[in-house]
Design a protein around this motif. Structure first.
Motif, PDB file in Angstrom:
ATOM      1  N   ILE A 158       0.889  -1.168   0.000  1.00  0.00           N
ATOM      2  CA  ILE A 158       0.000   0.000   0.000  1.00  0.00           C
ATOM      3  C   ILE A 158       0.920   1.208   0.000  1.00  0.00           C
ATOM      4  CG2 ILE A 158      -1.678   1.323   1.349  1.00  0.00           C
ATOM      5  CD1 ILE A 158      -2.620  -1.412   2.498  1.00  0.00           C
ATOM      6  N   VAL A 159       0.809   2.026  -1.024  1.00  0.00           N
ATOM      7  CA  VAL A 159       1.692   3.174  -1.186  1.00  0.00           C
ATOM      8  C   VAL A 159       0.895   4.456  -0.964  1.00  0.00           C
ATOM      9  CG1 VAL A 159       3.234   4.387  -2.786  1.00  0.00           C
ATOM     10  CG2 VAL A 159       3.105   1.890  -2.841  1.00  0.00           C
ATOM     11  N   ASP A 160       1.435   5.344  -0.151  1.00  0.00           N
ATOM     12  CA  ASP A 160       0.839   6.666   0.065  1.00  0.00           C
ATOM     13  C   ASP A 160       1.861   7.699  -0.402  1.00  0.00           C
ATOM     14  OD1 ASP A 160      -0.084   9.115   0.927  1.00  0.00           O
ATOM     15  OD2 ASP A 160      -0.447   8.495   2.991  1.00  0.00           O
ATOM     16  N   GLU A 161       1.657   8.201  -1.604  1.00  0.00           N
ATOM     17  CA  GLU A 161       2.574   9.194  -2.173  1.00  0.00           C
ATOM     18  C   GLU A 161       2.113  10.621  -1.894  1.00  0.00           C
ATOM     19  OE1 GLU A 161       2.549   8.119  -6.281  1.00  0.00           O
ATOM     20  OE2 GLU A 161       3.793   6.346  -5.969  1.00  0.00           O
ATOM     21  N   PHE A 162       0.943  10.770  -1.275  1.00  0.00           N
ATOM     22  CA  PHE A 162       0.361  12.093  -1.103  1.00  0.00           C
ATOM     23  C   PHE A 162       0.659  12.736   0.249  1.00  0.00           C
ATOM     24  CE2 PHE A 162      -2.283   9.701  -4.081  1.00  0.00           C
ATOM     25  CZ  PHE A 162      -2.103  10.483  -5.208  1.00  0.00           C
ATOM     26  N   THR A 163       0.750  11.920   1.295  1.00  0.00           N
ATOM     27  CA  THR A 163       0.968  12.461   2.635  1.00  0.00           C
ATOM     28  C   THR A 163       2.392  12.975   2.766  1.00  0.00           C
ATOM     29  OG1 THR A 163      -0.657  10.960   3.592  1.00  0.00           O
ATOM     30  CG2 THR A 163       0.954  11.927   5.102  1.00  0.00           C
ATOM     31  N   LYS A 164       2.514  14.197   3.217  1.00  0.00           N
ATOM     32  CA  LYS A 164       3.815  14.811   3.490  1.00  0.00           C
ATOM     33  C   LYS A 164       3.922  15.014   5.000  1.00  0.00           C
ATOM     34  CE  LYS A 164       4.469  15.334  -0.921  1.00  0.00           C
ATOM     35  NZ  LYS A 164       4.479  14.043  -1.532  1.00  0.00           N
ATOM     36  N   TYR A 165       5.136  14.892   5.520  1.00  0.00           N
ATOM     37  CA  TYR A 165       5.318  15.089   6.955  1.00  0.00           C
ATOM     38  C   TYR A 165       5.120  16.548   7.345  1.00  0.00           C
ATOM     39  CZ  TYR A 165       7.215  15.237  11.606  1.00  0.00           C
ATOM     40  OH  TYR A 165       7.352  15.454  12.954  1.00  0.00           O
TER      41      TYR A 165
ATOM     42  N   VAL B  56      -3.485  14.706  19.224  1.00  0.00           N
ATOM     43  CA  VAL B  56      -3.341  14.556  17.782  1.00  0.00           C
ATOM     44  C   VAL B  56      -2.523  13.302  17.491  1.00  0.00           C
ATOM     45  CG1 VAL B  56      -3.536  17.016  17.279  1.00  0.00           C
ATOM     46  CG2 VAL B  56      -1.277  16.017  17.639  1.00  0.00           C
ATOM     47  N   SER B  57      -2.852  12.652  16.391  1.00  0.00           N
ATOM     48  CA  SER B  57      -2.126  11.467  15.969  1.00  0.00           C
ATOM     49  C   SER B  57      -2.459  11.201  14.507  1.00  0.00           C
ATOM     50  CB  SER B  57      -2.517  10.278  16.846  1.00  0.00           C
ATOM     51  OG  SER B  57      -1.481   9.356  16.933  1.00  0.00           O
ATOM     52  N   ARG B  58      -1.721  10.283  13.902  1.00  0.00           N
ATOM     53  CA  ARG B  58      -1.886  10.004  12.471  1.00  0.00           C
ATOM     54  C   ARG B  58      -2.728   8.751  12.246  1.00  0.00           C
ATOM     55  NH1 ARG B  58       0.916  12.245   8.555  1.00  0.00           N
ATOM     56  NH2 ARG B  58       2.663  12.841   9.898  1.00  0.00           N
ATOM     57  N   VAL B  59      -3.611   8.794  11.264  1.00  0.00           N
ATOM     58  CA  VAL B  59      -4.420   7.636  10.881  1.00  0.00           C
ATOM     59  C   VAL B  59      -3.533   6.665  10.105  1.00  0.00           C
ATOM     60  CG1 VAL B  59      -6.412   6.840   9.542  1.00  0.00           C
ATOM     61  CG2 VAL B  59      -6.519   9.041  10.742  1.00  0.00           C
TER      62      VAL B  59
ATOM     63  N   LEU C 200      -7.340   3.274  13.424  1.00  0.00           N
ATOM     64  CA  LEU C 200      -6.189   3.114  14.301  1.00  0.00           C
ATOM     65  C   LEU C 200      -5.247   4.285  14.059  1.00  0.00           C
ATOM     66  CD1 LEU C 200      -5.173   1.123  16.457  1.00  0.00           C
ATOM     67  CD2 LEU C 200      -3.555   0.322  14.746  1.00  0.00           C
ATOM     68  N   LEU C 201      -4.865   4.934  15.152  1.00  0.00           N
ATOM     69  CA  LEU C 201      -3.986   6.094  15.097  1.00  0.00           C
ATOM     70  C   LEU C 201      -2.641   5.732  15.698  1.00  0.00           C
ATOM     71  CD1 LEU C 201      -6.527   8.736  16.522  1.00  0.00           C
ATOM     72  CD2 LEU C 201      -6.314   7.901  14.171  1.00  0.00           C
ATOM     73  N   ALA C 202      -1.589   6.371  15.199  1.00  0.00           N
ATOM     74  CA  ALA C 202      -0.248   6.156  15.745  1.00  0.00           C
ATOM     75  C   ALA C 202       0.504   7.470  15.736  1.00  0.00           C
ATOM     76  CB  ALA C 202       0.513   5.117  14.928  1.00  0.00           C
ATOM     77  N   SER C 203       1.338   7.633  16.739  1.00  0.00           N
ATOM     78  CA  SER C 203       2.241   8.780  16.731  1.00  0.00           C
ATOM     79  C   SER C 203       3.303   8.518  15.665  1.00  0.00           C
ATOM     80  CB  SER C 203       2.885   8.956  18.109  1.00  0.00           C
ATOM     81  OG  SER C 203       3.711   7.847  18.409  1.00  0.00           O
ATOM     82  N   ASP C 204       4.024   9.540  15.271  1.00  0.00           N
ATOM     83  CA  ASP C 204       5.081   9.344  14.275  1.00  0.00           C
ATOM     84  C   ASP C 204       6.358   8.792  14.906  1.00  0.00           C
ATOM     85  OD1 ASP C 204       3.547  10.064  12.120  1.00  0.00           O
ATOM     86  OD2 ASP C 204       4.317  12.104  11.982  1.00  0.00           O
ATOM     87  N   VAL C 205       6.478   8.900  16.216  1.00  0.00           N
ATOM     88  CA  VAL C 205       7.623   8.327  16.937  1.00  0.00           C
ATOM     89  C   VAL C 205       7.034   7.315  17.920  1.00  0.00           C
ATOM     90  CG1 VAL C 205       9.687   8.816  18.300  1.00  0.00           C
ATOM     91  CG2 VAL C 205       8.849  10.522  16.677  1.00  0.00           C
ATOM     92  N   TRP C 206       6.989   6.049  17.521  1.00  0.00           N
ATOM     93  CA  TRP C 206       6.239   5.027  18.238  1.00  0.00           C
ATOM     94  C   TRP C 206       6.701   4.825  19.657  1.00  0.00           C
ATOM     95  CZ3 TRP C 206       6.351   0.680  13.978  1.00  0.00           C
ATOM     96  CH2 TRP C 206       5.694   1.145  12.840  1.00  0.00           C
TER      97      TRP C 206
ATOM     98  N   LEU D 111       2.500  -4.590   2.910  1.00  0.00           N
ATOM     99  CA  LEU D 111       3.430  -3.614   3.476  1.00  0.00           C
ATOM    100  C   LEU D 111       2.893  -2.199   3.257  1.00  0.00           C
ATOM    101  CD1 LEU D 111       7.189  -3.705   3.378  1.00  0.00           C
ATOM    102  CD2 LEU D 111       6.130  -1.711   2.374  1.00  0.00           C
ATOM    103  N   LEU D 112       2.928  -1.361   4.303  1.00  0.00           N
ATOM    104  CA  LEU D 112       2.518   0.039   4.191  1.00  0.00           C
ATOM    105  C   LEU D 112       3.766   0.849   3.848  1.00  0.00           C
ATOM    106  CD1 LEU D 112       0.406   2.274   4.401  1.00  0.00           C
ATOM    107  CD2 LEU D 112       0.830   2.340   6.873  1.00  0.00           C
ATOM    108  N   ASP D 113       3.882   1.242   2.593  1.00  0.00           N
ATOM    109  CA  ASP D 113       5.065   1.913   2.060  1.00  0.00           C
ATOM    110  C   ASP D 113       4.845   3.418   2.069  1.00  0.00           C
ATOM    111  OD1 ASP D 113       7.410   2.596   0.802  1.00  0.00           O
ATOM    112  OD2 ASP D 113       6.843   1.798  -1.159  1.00  0.00           O
ATOM    113  N   THR D 114       5.211   4.043   3.187  1.00  0.00           N
ATOM    114  CA  THR D 114       5.035   5.478   3.341  1.00  0.00           C
ATOM    115  C   THR D 114       5.862   5.955   4.518  1.00  0.00           C
ATOM    116  OG1 THR D 114       3.390   7.220   3.679  1.00  0.00           O
ATOM    117  CG2 THR D 114       2.979   5.131   4.764  1.00  0.00           C
ATOM    118  N   LEU D 115       5.971   7.263   4.687  1.00  0.00           N
ATOM    119  CA  LEU D 115       6.816   7.821   5.748  1.00  0.00           C
ATOM    120  C   LEU D 115       6.369   7.412   7.146  1.00  0.00           C
ATOM    121  CD1 LEU D 115       5.512  10.623   7.314  1.00  0.00           C
ATOM    122  CD2 LEU D 115       5.518  11.296   4.935  1.00  0.00           C
ATOM    123  N   TYR D 116       5.113   7.078   7.337  1.00  0.00           N
ATOM    124  CA  TYR D 116       4.611   6.697   8.660  1.00  0.00           C
ATOM    125  C   TYR D 116       4.392   5.188   8.778  1.00  0.00           C
ATOM    126  CZ  TYR D 116       0.307   6.984   5.962  1.00  0.00           C
ATOM    127  OH  TYR D 116      -0.639   6.827   4.988  1.00  0.00           O
TER     128      TYR D 116
END
Length: 196
Positions: free
Chosen positions: A25-32, A105-108, A165-171, A129-134
């Motif tokens: 699963i590729v997310d090319e749109f989300t930017k940090y 706040v957290s990321r989906v 499900l939400l996750a912080s960017d620094v687990w 595989l989730l292929d993205t920055l997060y």
């Protein structure tokens, strides 16, 4: 002839193995990075971050001010990669004692009906595989996926209809939330403001 047949068989096995592999699963749109805003827009609210679970740059540092659009999801669907403002399950005592905040706040990272697992610091959604920055574990100065230090979740997390499900960017700082009902998501983070 035997050699040629063996080569054909090996090539066929490689091709079949490739066909059975699930595409990532590729997310090319989300930017940090969030846009830096001078002021909030009409109907928008601000939220001051109380922890460093999202911190990989100044915008998500503790005491940073984020701009939230509480009406964002009235006309749009919640998407993977969105940083959302949500009501936590903190008790009144935890809130009063400043142990936890009422809103955070957290990321989906996973959507309703999906199954999530984490292997060696890499998120897999429905075994893809989730292929993205997060999608992989970030640790202080870089990514540690694939190493012995990386996070593994022993059990898969199954999301029911209407759960995210939400996750912080620094687990290692804040990690993953419990599955969140849609009603707890109160808006989308649309930018940040430098603290005065």
């Amino acid at each position: 002839m035997y050699k040629k047949g063996l080569i054909v068989a090996v090539v066929a096995m490689i091709l079949l193995a490739g066909c059975n592999t699930k595409k990532p699963i590729v997310d090319e749109f989300t930017k940090y990075e969030l846009p830096l805003l001078e002021q909030k827009g009409p109907g928008q609210i601000t939220h001051r971050i109380h922890h460093d679970g999202m911190y990989r740059s100044e915008q998500y540092a503790a005491s940073s001010t984020l701009v939230i659009d509480p009406d964002y999801y009235k006309s749009r669907e919640i998407a993977r990669g969105d940083v959302v403002y949500y009501k936590t399950n903190a008790t009144e005592e935890e809130i009063n004692n400043k142990k936890r905040a009422e809103y955070d706040v957290s990321r989906v990272v996973a959507l309703p009906g999906e199954t999530l697992k984490v292997k060696k610091g890499q998120i897999y959604i429905n075994d893809r595989l989730l292929d993205t920055l997060y999608g992989k574990e970030y640790y202080t100065d870089g990514f540690i996926n694939g190493t012995d230090q990386a996070l593994n979740l022993d059990q898969q997390i199954l999301l029911l209809e209407g759960q995210f499900l939400l996750a912080s960017d620094v687990w290692w700082r804040s990690g993953f939330t419990e599955p969140q009902p849609k009603e707890t998501i109160k808006g989308k983070v649309v930018g940040w403001m430098k603290s005065l």
